[in-house]
Scaffold this motif. Structure first.
Motif, PDB file in Angstrom:
ATOM      1  N   HIS A 153      -1.519 -12.456  -2.322  1.00 36.71           N
ATOM      2  CA  HIS A 153      -2.130 -11.132  -2.205  1.00 36.71           C
ATOM      3  C   HIS A 153      -1.340 -10.101  -3.013  1.00 36.71           C
ATOM      4  N   ALA A 154      -2.026  -9.083  -3.497  1.00 38.39           N
ATOM      5  CA  ALA A 154      -1.375  -7.951  -4.159  1.00 38.39           C
ATOM      6  C   ALA A 154      -0.968  -6.958  -3.083  1.00 38.39           C
ATOM      7  N   ALA A 155       0.216  -7.158  -2.515  1.00 36.56           N
ATOM      8  CA  ALA A 155       0.644  -6.388  -1.343  1.00 36.56           C
ATOM      9  C   ALA A 155       1.921  -5.617  -1.639  1.00 36.56           C
ATOM     10  N   GLU A 156       2.048  -4.459  -0.976  1.00 35.89           N
ATOM     11  CA  GLU A 156       3.238  -3.634  -1.116  1.00 35.89           C
ATOM     12  C   GLU A 156       3.420  -2.804   0.147  1.00 35.89           C
ATOM     13  N   VAL A 157       4.593  -2.213   0.303  1.00 35.21           N
ATOM     14  CA  VAL A 157       4.892  -1.375   1.459  1.00 35.21           C
ATOM     15  C   VAL A 157       4.429   0.051   1.188  1.00 35.21           C
ATOM     16  N   ALA A 158       3.847   0.681   2.196  1.00 38.36           N
ATOM     17  CA  ALA A 158       3.536   2.106   2.144  1.00 38.36           C
ATOM     18  C   ALA A 158       4.573   2.835   2.981  1.00 38.36           C
ATOM     19  N   THR A 159       5.334   3.740   2.361  1.00 36.81           N
ATOM     20  CA  THR A 159       6.360   4.470   3.090  1.00 36.81           C
ATOM     21  C   THR A 159       5.828   5.775   3.669  1.00 36.81           C
ATOM     22  N   ASP A 160       4.738   6.282   3.124  1.00 33.57           N
ATOM     23  CA  ASP A 160       4.139   7.548   3.551  1.00 33.57           C
ATOM     24  C   ASP A 160       2.780   7.250   4.162  1.00 33.57           C
ATOM     25  N   LEU A 161       2.685   7.278   5.486  1.00 28.60           N
ATOM     26  CA  LEU A 161       1.432   6.916   6.146  1.00 28.60           C
ATOM     27  C   LEU A 161       0.311   7.868   5.770  1.00 28.60           C
ATOM     28  N   GLU A 162       0.555   9.161   5.807  1.00 23.93           N
ATOM     29  CA  GLU A 162      -0.505  10.114   5.466  1.00 23.93           C
ATOM     30  C   GLU A 162      -1.020   9.890   4.051  1.00 23.93           C
ATOM     31  N   GLY A 163      -0.116   9.737   3.104  1.00 23.51           N
ATOM     32  CA  GLY A 163      -0.529   9.516   1.728  1.00 23.51           C
ATOM     33  C   GLY A 163      -1.312   8.233   1.563  1.00 23.51           C
ATOM     34  N   ALA A 164      -0.914   7.184   2.292  1.00 23.78           N
ATOM     35  CA  ALA A 164      -1.620   5.912   2.199  1.00 23.78           C
ATOM     36  C   ALA A 164      -3.020   6.015   2.788  1.00 23.78           C
ATOM     37  N   VAL A 165      -3.144   6.713   3.920  1.00 23.99           N
ATOM     38  CA  VAL A 165      -4.463   6.890   4.526  1.00 23.99           C
ATOM     39  C   VAL A 165      -5.381   7.656   3.593  1.00 23.99           C
ATOM     40  N   ARG A 166      -4.877   8.695   2.984  1.00 23.86           N
ATOM     41  CA  ARG A 166      -5.690   9.545   2.113  1.00 23.86           C
ATOM     42  C   ARG A 166      -6.187   8.810   0.870  1.00 23.86           C
ATOM     43  N   THR A 167      -5.550   7.714   0.504  1.00 22.72           N
ATOM     44  CA  THR A 167      -5.919   7.002  -0.724  1.00 22.72           C
ATOM     45  C   THR A 167      -6.422   5.589  -0.455  1.00 22.72           C
ATOM     46  N   SER A 168      -6.866   5.315   0.786  1.00 18.75           N
ATOM     47  CA  SER A 168      -7.370   3.986   1.138  1.00 18.75           C
ATOM     48  C   SER A 168      -8.851   4.057   1.479  1.00 18.75           C
ATOM     49  N   THR A 169      -9.557   2.988   1.185  1.00 16.61           N
ATOM     50  CA  THR A 169     -10.977   2.890   1.542  1.00 16.61           C
ATOM     51  C   THR A 169     -11.184   2.028   2.779  1.00 16.61           C
ATOM     52  N   LEU A 170     -10.247   1.117   3.056  1.00 17.12           N
ATOM     53  CA  LEU A 170     -10.266   0.286   4.249  1.00 17.12           C
ATOM     54  C   LEU A 170      -8.932   0.473   4.974  1.00 17.12           C
TER      55      LEU A 170
END
Length: 314
Positions: free
Chosen positions: A175-192
């Protein structure tokens, strides 16, 4: 004439019998023609543990799961969930199988979320954010990949070490996986977005959700648990796995108490969705929210599939 001894399936055997493409399809069929599923019995015990007793049956199979949930186990390096599952012949009561219920529960939980995403998420959604790094969270990438081509997977967890470990495992699995350190930023840029935590306070804020997002909530299967604030429900088109979610989920109960979700605000459960009686999301910019608390129907479908697979191999 004596009955054959019941078969026993350990975690590895359950995993082999339940690849996610097969399990999601089995759950789709199960919700299309539901079994008899009485309300679960919930017992709160000293020390913060809950014990759930979950029966279900069809004209062919009868199964019962006892599942014990202890959030404090994480501090001891133990999984927060332990369970046993017994499958019987529905006509005779003869035990057919003992199924590793920890693996069964984790896999059917992830598969139910994937089914919800397949029915509700935008077809273009390929960017998955996993919130949590526990037993169920570790399965979500494979489960969602069975229903959507995933271009990127990000992991956020309270414990960054566990998030890093999960991301590394997913990379090893292709999988193309990585860690998100900023939850808000990750939520704002995710579709799922799929949350698989034992949180008792909101992690996801409704104002972070962008149009077209699908939010999947796996935790909050008890009234004191919560993964979102009420704003998520106010902005979203809300769906649930079963009617039981409305009485069990802390997220739903809190949203209703705060006026963000009307008593009739849950648009549909999985059964009308898989039958085509409800069309799902209203449009490409809608925010969809799928709240699951789990169902004995899912356990029965997975256990029956495991038993059939194992019996045919013997």
């Amino acid at each position: 004439m004596s009955a054959e001894p019941p078969l026993a399936f350990d975690a590895e055997a359950v995993a082999q019998a339940l690849p996610f493409d097969v399990l999601v399809s089995a759950l789709r069929d199960a919700f299309r023609d539901p079994a008899h599923v009485p309300s679960r019995h919930v017992h709160r015990m000293e020390g913060g543990m809950q014990s759930l007793v979950m029966p279900a049956w069809t004209d062919r199979f009868y199964g019962v799961k006892i599942i014990n949930i202890q959030p404090a186990n994480s501090a001891k390096g133990l999984p927060g969930l332990h369970a046993v599952y017994t499958l019987f012949d529905a006509a005779t009561g003869v035990p057919l199988a003992f199924v590793d219920a920890d693996e069964l529960t984790a896999r059917r939980t992830a598969a139910a979320s994937a089914l919800g995403a397949d029915l509700l998420a935008s077809p273009g959604g390929q960017d998955l954010l996993i919130v949590g790094a526990g037993r169920v969270a570790r399965l979500l990438a494979d489960a969602f990949a069975a229903v959507r081509p995933l271009s990127r997977i990000r992991i956020w967890a309270r414990d960054p070490v566990k998030a890093q470990q999960l991301a590394a495992t997913l990379v090893q699995d292709g999988h193309a996986a990585e860690v998100a350190t900023d939850l808000e930023g990750a939520v704002r840029t995710s579709t799922l977005i799929s949350c698989a935590t034992l949180s008792e306070e909101a992690l996801i804020m409704g104002d972070w959700l962008r149009p077209g997002t699908h939010l999947d909530l796996i935790g909050s299967f008890a009234p004191h648990m919560r993964e979102t604030n009420a704003r998520c429900f106010a902005r979203a088109e809300v769906f649930a796995d079963t009617d039981e979610a409305a009485t069990k989920s802390g997220d739903i109960l809190a949203a209703r108490a705060e006026g963000a979700l009307a008593p009739d605000g849950i648009r549909a459960t999985l059964t009308p969705l898989v039958r085509g009686d409800h069309s799902g999301r209203s449009g490409p910019d809608a925010i969809t929210l799928f709240k699951a608390v789990g169902s004995a129907l899912e356990d029965l479908a997975g256990a029956a599939l495991t038993y059939t697979h194992g019996r045919d191999r013997t």
